[in-house]
Scaffold this active site. Structure first.
Site, PDB file in Angstrom:
ATOM      1  N   HIS A  48     135.139  48.205  45.577  1.00 20.98           N
ATOM      2  CA  HIS A  48     135.239  49.139  46.693  1.00 20.98           C
ATOM      3  C   HIS A  48     135.960  50.438  46.363  1.00 20.98           C
ATOM      4  CE1 HIS A  48     133.535  46.481  49.715  1.00 20.98           C
ATOM      5  NE2 HIS A  48     134.257  45.504  49.231  1.00 20.98           N
ATOM      6  N   GLU A 153     128.964  35.944  50.322  1.00 19.59           N
ATOM      7  CA  GLU A 153     129.263  36.960  51.332  1.00 19.59           C
ATOM      8  C   GLU A 153     128.076  37.283  52.229  1.00 19.59           C
ATOM      9  OE1 GLU A 153     132.320  40.004  49.752  1.00 19.59           O
ATOM     10  OE2 GLU A 153     130.865  39.801  48.114  1.00 19.59           O
ATOM     11  N   ASP A 179     132.476  40.221  55.070  1.00 19.29           N
ATOM     12  CA  ASP A 179     131.044  40.499  54.980  1.00 19.29           C
ATOM     13  C   ASP A 179     130.223  39.412  55.660  1.00 19.29           C
ATOM     14  OD1 ASP A 179     130.651  43.020  53.627  1.00 19.29           O
ATOM     15  OD2 ASP A 179     131.510  42.094  51.862  1.00 19.29           O
TER      16      ASP A 179
END
Length: 255
Positions: A48, A153, A179
Protein backbone atom coordinates in the site's frame (compact mmCIF):
# COMPACT_ATOMS: atom_id res chain seq x y z
CA UNK A 1 18.91 -15.18 6.47
CA UNK A 2 19.58 -15.23 10.21
CA UNK A 3 21.13 -18.19 11.96
CA UNK A 4 21.21 -17.04 15.60
CA UNK A 5 17.82 -18.50 16.60
CA UNK A 6 15.18 -20.90 15.25
CA UNK A 7 13.46 -19.63 12.13
CA UNK A 8 9.92 -18.29 12.28
CA UNK A 9 8.82 -21.35 10.33
CA UNK A 10 10.40 -23.63 12.94
CA UNK A 11 8.81 -21.69 15.80
CA UNK A 12 5.37 -21.98 14.23
CA UNK A 13 5.88 -25.70 13.65
CA UNK A 14 6.82 -26.03 17.32
CA UNK A 15 3.43 -24.59 18.31
CA UNK A 16 4.40 -21.01 19.11
CA UNK A 17 1.92 -18.19 18.54
CA UNK A 18 3.50 -15.00 17.21
CA UNK A 19 2.25 -11.46 17.86
CA UNK A 20 3.37 -9.31 14.93
CA UNK A 21 3.00 -5.72 13.73
CA UNK A 22 2.90 -4.09 10.31
CA UNK A 23 5.32 -1.33 9.38
CA UNK A 24 3.68 1.15 7.01
CA UNK A 25 6.07 4.06 7.53
CA UNK A 26 9.18 3.68 5.32
CA UNK A 27 11.41 4.92 8.13
CA UNK A 28 14.48 3.07 9.46
CA UNK A 29 14.15 4.95 12.74
CA UNK A 30 10.56 3.84 13.25
CA UNK A 31 11.56 0.30 12.28
CA UNK A 32 14.26 0.33 14.99
CA UNK A 33 11.77 1.50 17.61
CA UNK A 34 9.27 -1.20 16.65
CA UNK A 35 12.01 -3.84 16.76
CA UNK A 36 13.05 -2.73 20.23
CA UNK A 37 9.44 -2.90 21.45
CA UNK A 38 9.56 -6.70 21.51
CA UNK A 39 7.09 -7.89 18.87
CA UNK A 40 7.48 -11.52 17.83
CA UNK A 41 7.73 -10.56 14.15
CA UNK A 42 7.53 -7.45 11.98
CA UNK A 43 5.95 -7.16 8.53
CA UNK A 44 7.30 -4.44 6.26
CA UNK A 45 4.52 -3.34 3.91
CA UNK A 46 5.15 -2.94 0.20
CA UNK A 47 1.56 -3.33 -0.93
CA UNK A 48 0.00 0.00 0.00
CA UNK A 49 2.77 2.50 0.66
CA UNK A 50 4.58 4.66 -1.87
CA UNK A 51 8.08 3.35 -1.19
CA UNK A 52 10.66 1.42 -3.17
CA UNK A 53 12.63 -1.75 -2.44
CA UNK A 54 15.69 0.19 -1.35
CA UNK A 55 13.72 1.75 1.51
CA UNK A 56 12.64 -1.75 2.55
CA UNK A 57 16.32 -2.73 2.69
CA UNK A 58 17.08 0.29 4.88
CA UNK A 59 14.30 -0.76 7.25
CA UNK A 60 15.64 -4.31 7.36
CA UNK A 61 19.16 -3.07 8.13
CA UNK A 62 17.84 -0.83 10.89
CA UNK A 63 15.93 -3.68 12.50
CA UNK A 64 18.92 -6.01 12.28
CA UNK A 65 21.12 -3.40 13.96
CA UNK A 66 19.12 -3.69 17.20
CA UNK A 67 17.28 -7.03 17.09
CA UNK A 68 17.08 -10.49 15.57
CA UNK A 69 13.26 -10.35 15.34
CA UNK A 70 12.00 -12.11 12.18
CA UNK A 71 11.15 -9.65 9.41
CA UNK A 72 8.61 -10.50 6.74
CA UNK A 73 7.60 -8.32 3.81
CA UNK A 74 4.14 -7.98 2.28
CA UNK A 75 4.15 -7.77 -1.51
CA UNK A 76 1.47 -6.54 -3.91
CA UNK A 77 1.37 -9.74 -5.96
CA UNK A 78 2.96 -13.17 -6.25
CA UNK A 79 5.19 -12.27 -9.19
CA UNK A 80 8.90 -12.90 -9.47
CA UNK A 81 9.72 -9.20 -9.84
CA UNK A 82 8.03 -8.37 -6.55
CA UNK A 83 9.52 -11.24 -4.55
CA UNK A 84 13.04 -12.10 -5.71
CA UNK A 85 14.84 -8.83 -4.84
CA UNK A 86 13.35 -8.80 -1.35
CA UNK A 87 14.35 -12.38 -0.57
CA UNK A 88 17.81 -11.74 -1.97
CA UNK A 89 18.00 -8.73 0.36
CA UNK A 90 17.51 -11.04 3.35
CA UNK A 91 13.87 -10.92 4.41
CA UNK A 92 12.71 -13.99 6.32
CA UNK A 93 9.50 -14.53 4.42
CA UNK A 94 6.86 -13.25 2.03
CA UNK A 95 3.27 -12.25 2.76
CA UNK A 96 1.50 -12.14 -0.61
CA UNK A 97 -1.64 -10.02 -0.90
CA UNK A 98 -4.95 -11.39 -2.18
CA UNK A 99 -4.10 -14.92 -3.31
CA UNK A 100 -7.26 -16.20 -5.02
CA UNK A 101 -6.44 -19.61 -6.47
CA UNK A 102 -4.23 -22.67 -6.28
CA UNK A 103 -2.47 -21.55 -9.46
CA UNK A 104 -1.58 -18.20 -7.87
CA UNK A 105 -0.35 -20.09 -4.79
CA UNK A 106 1.85 -22.32 -6.94
CA UNK A 107 3.38 -19.28 -8.61
CA UNK A 108 3.97 -17.73 -5.19
CA UNK A 109 5.81 -20.82 -3.95
CA UNK A 110 7.80 -21.09 -7.18
CA UNK A 111 9.06 -17.53 -6.75
CA UNK A 112 9.92 -17.98 -3.05
CA UNK A 113 11.87 -21.25 -3.15
CA UNK A 114 14.83 -22.72 -4.99
CA UNK A 115 14.43 -26.01 -6.91
CA UNK A 116 13.10 -28.60 -6.55
CA UNK A 117 10.20 -26.93 -4.69
CA UNK A 118 10.32 -23.68 -6.65
CA UNK A 119 12.09 -21.75 -9.39
CA UNK A 120 13.61 -18.83 -7.46
CA UNK A 121 16.54 -17.37 -9.34
CA UNK A 122 19.82 -18.75 -7.96
CA UNK A 123 21.95 -15.65 -7.49
CA UNK A 124 22.98 -16.44 -3.92
CA UNK A 125 26.60 -16.30 -5.07
CA UNK A 126 26.39 -12.51 -4.67
CA UNK A 127 23.17 -11.80 -2.75
CA UNK A 128 23.03 -9.90 0.52
CA UNK A 129 20.94 -12.71 2.02
CA UNK A 130 23.94 -15.02 1.53
CA UNK A 131 26.35 -12.37 2.86
CA UNK A 132 27.25 -11.36 -0.68
CA UNK A 133 28.26 -14.90 -1.55
CA UNK A 134 30.29 -15.65 1.57
CA UNK A 135 27.57 -18.15 2.58
CA UNK A 136 27.04 -19.52 -0.92
CA UNK A 137 27.60 -23.11 0.22
CA UNK A 138 25.09 -23.00 3.06
CA UNK A 139 22.51 -20.38 2.09
CA UNK A 140 20.34 -22.56 -0.21
CA UNK A 141 19.65 -24.88 2.72
CA UNK A 142 18.95 -21.92 5.02
CA UNK A 143 16.58 -20.47 2.43
CA UNK A 144 14.34 -23.51 2.81
CA UNK A 145 13.15 -21.79 6.01
CA UNK A 146 11.64 -18.92 4.02
CA UNK A 147 8.09 -18.48 5.30
CA UNK A 148 5.44 -18.29 2.55
CA UNK A 149 2.12 -16.74 3.52
CA UNK A 150 -0.91 -16.37 1.24
CA UNK A 151 -3.40 -13.70 2.24
CA UNK A 152 -7.10 -14.54 1.85
CA UNK A 153 -8.84 -11.24 1.10
CA UNK A 154 -11.64 -11.98 -1.37
CA UNK A 155 -14.64 -14.22 -1.99
CA UNK A 156 -12.58 -16.13 -4.55
CA UNK A 157 -9.83 -16.68 -2.01
CA UNK A 158 -12.29 -17.91 0.61
CA UNK A 159 -13.83 -20.33 -1.89
CA UNK A 160 -10.38 -21.69 -2.74
CA UNK A 161 -9.06 -22.10 0.83
CA UNK A 162 -8.64 -25.88 0.63
CA UNK A 163 -7.06 -25.72 -2.84
CA UNK A 164 -4.60 -23.00 -1.80
CA UNK A 165 -3.68 -24.77 1.44
CA UNK A 166 -3.01 -27.99 -0.49
CA UNK A 167 -0.20 -26.35 -2.53
CA UNK A 168 3.14 -27.69 -1.35
CA UNK A 169 5.17 -24.84 0.11
CA UNK A 170 2.29 -22.68 1.38
CA UNK A 171 2.98 -22.35 5.11
CA UNK A 172 0.11 -20.13 6.22
CA UNK A 173 -3.18 -18.65 5.09
CA UNK A 174 -3.66 -15.17 6.53
CA UNK A 175 -7.13 -13.62 6.73
CA UNK A 176 -7.38 -9.96 5.75
CA UNK A 177 -10.73 -8.74 7.13
CA UNK A 178 -10.74 -5.20 5.78
CA UNK A 179 -10.78 -6.33 2.16
CA UNK A 180 -13.01 -9.30 2.95
CA UNK A 181 -15.60 -6.85 4.26
CA UNK A 182 -16.13 -5.71 0.68
CA UNK A 183 -17.36 -9.19 -0.31
CA UNK A 184 -18.90 -10.30 2.98
CA UNK A 185 -20.95 -7.69 4.77
CA UNK A 186 -20.41 -4.00 4.22
CA UNK A 187 -17.22 -2.37 2.93
CA UNK A 188 -15.24 -0.84 5.79
CA UNK A 189 -17.47 -2.32 8.50
CA UNK A 190 -15.29 -4.67 10.55
CA UNK A 191 -18.15 -5.46 12.91
CA UNK A 192 -20.66 -6.66 10.32
CA UNK A 193 -22.24 -9.97 11.30
CA UNK A 194 -21.71 -11.52 7.84
CA UNK A 195 -18.01 -10.66 7.90
CA UNK A 196 -17.54 -12.05 11.40
CA UNK A 197 -19.33 -15.26 10.44
CA UNK A 198 -17.16 -15.56 7.33
CA UNK A 199 -13.97 -15.09 9.34
CA UNK A 200 -15.00 -17.76 11.85
CA UNK A 201 -15.90 -20.24 9.13
CA UNK A 202 -12.76 -19.50 7.10
CA UNK A 203 -10.55 -19.89 10.17
CA UNK A 204 -12.09 -23.28 10.93
CA UNK A 205 -11.56 -24.43 7.34
CA UNK A 206 -7.93 -23.28 7.33
CA UNK A 207 -7.19 -25.10 10.58
CA UNK A 208 -8.85 -28.24 9.21
CA UNK A 209 -6.33 -28.28 6.35
CA UNK A 210 -3.41 -28.41 8.80
CA UNK A 211 -2.00 -25.17 7.40
CA UNK A 212 -1.06 -22.44 9.87
CA UNK A 213 -3.75 -19.79 10.40
CA UNK A 214 -2.87 -16.10 10.58
CA UNK A 215 -4.82 -12.92 10.45
CA UNK A 216 -5.28 -9.25 11.17
CA UNK A 217 -7.72 -8.97 14.05
CA UNK A 218 -11.03 -7.15 13.92
CA UNK A 219 -11.62 -4.76 16.85
CA UNK A 220 -14.14 -7.12 18.47
CA UNK A 221 -11.64 -9.99 18.77
CA UNK A 222 -9.17 -9.72 21.67
CA UNK A 223 -5.74 -11.25 21.18
CA UNK A 224 -6.45 -13.91 23.81
CA UNK A 225 -9.54 -14.99 21.87
CA UNK A 226 -7.56 -15.18 18.63
CA UNK A 227 -4.98 -17.39 20.30
CA UNK A 228 -7.64 -19.73 21.65
CA UNK A 229 -9.24 -19.81 18.18
CA UNK A 230 -6.01 -21.15 16.72
CA UNK A 231 -4.47 -18.08 15.10
CA UNK A 232 -0.70 -18.60 14.96
CA UNK A 233 0.45 -15.25 13.51
CA UNK A 234 -1.59 -12.32 14.81
CA UNK A 235 -1.43 -8.68 13.79
CA UNK A 236 -3.42 -6.19 15.84
CA UNK A 237 -1.20 -3.14 15.56
CA UNK A 238 1.00 -1.16 13.20
CA UNK A 239 3.50 1.65 13.49
CA UNK A 240 0.95 4.17 12.17
CA UNK A 241 -1.81 2.85 14.41
CA UNK A 242 0.33 3.09 17.53
CA UNK A 243 1.50 6.59 16.64
CA UNK A 244 -2.03 7.78 15.89
CA UNK A 245 -3.63 6.33 19.00
CA UNK A 246 -0.71 7.38 21.22
CA UNK A 247 -0.92 10.96 20.02
CA UNK A 248 -4.70 11.03 20.41
CA UNK A 249 -4.49 9.53 23.89
CA UNK A 250 -1.93 12.11 24.99
CA UNK A 251 -4.00 15.02 23.71
CA UNK A 252 -7.18 13.66 25.26
CA UNK A 253 -5.40 13.56 28.61
CA UNK A 254 -4.57 17.24 28.35
CA UNK A 255 -8.16 18.37 27.77
Amino acid sequence: MRQSQPSLKARLSAGETILAAFLFLPSPDVAEIMALAGFGALIVDREHIAADMESALHQLRAIRSVSDVPVLVRVRDHGEGSIKPLLDAGFDGIVAANVQSAEAARQLVANCHYPPLGRRGAHYTVSRAARYGMDAQTYPQQAADTLVIAMIESANGVAAIEDIAAVDGIDMLFLGPLDLAGDFGSFGDLGHKDLLATLDAAAARIKATGTHLGGALVPTMPIAQAKSAGYRLITAQSDIGLLRTGAASFLAGQA
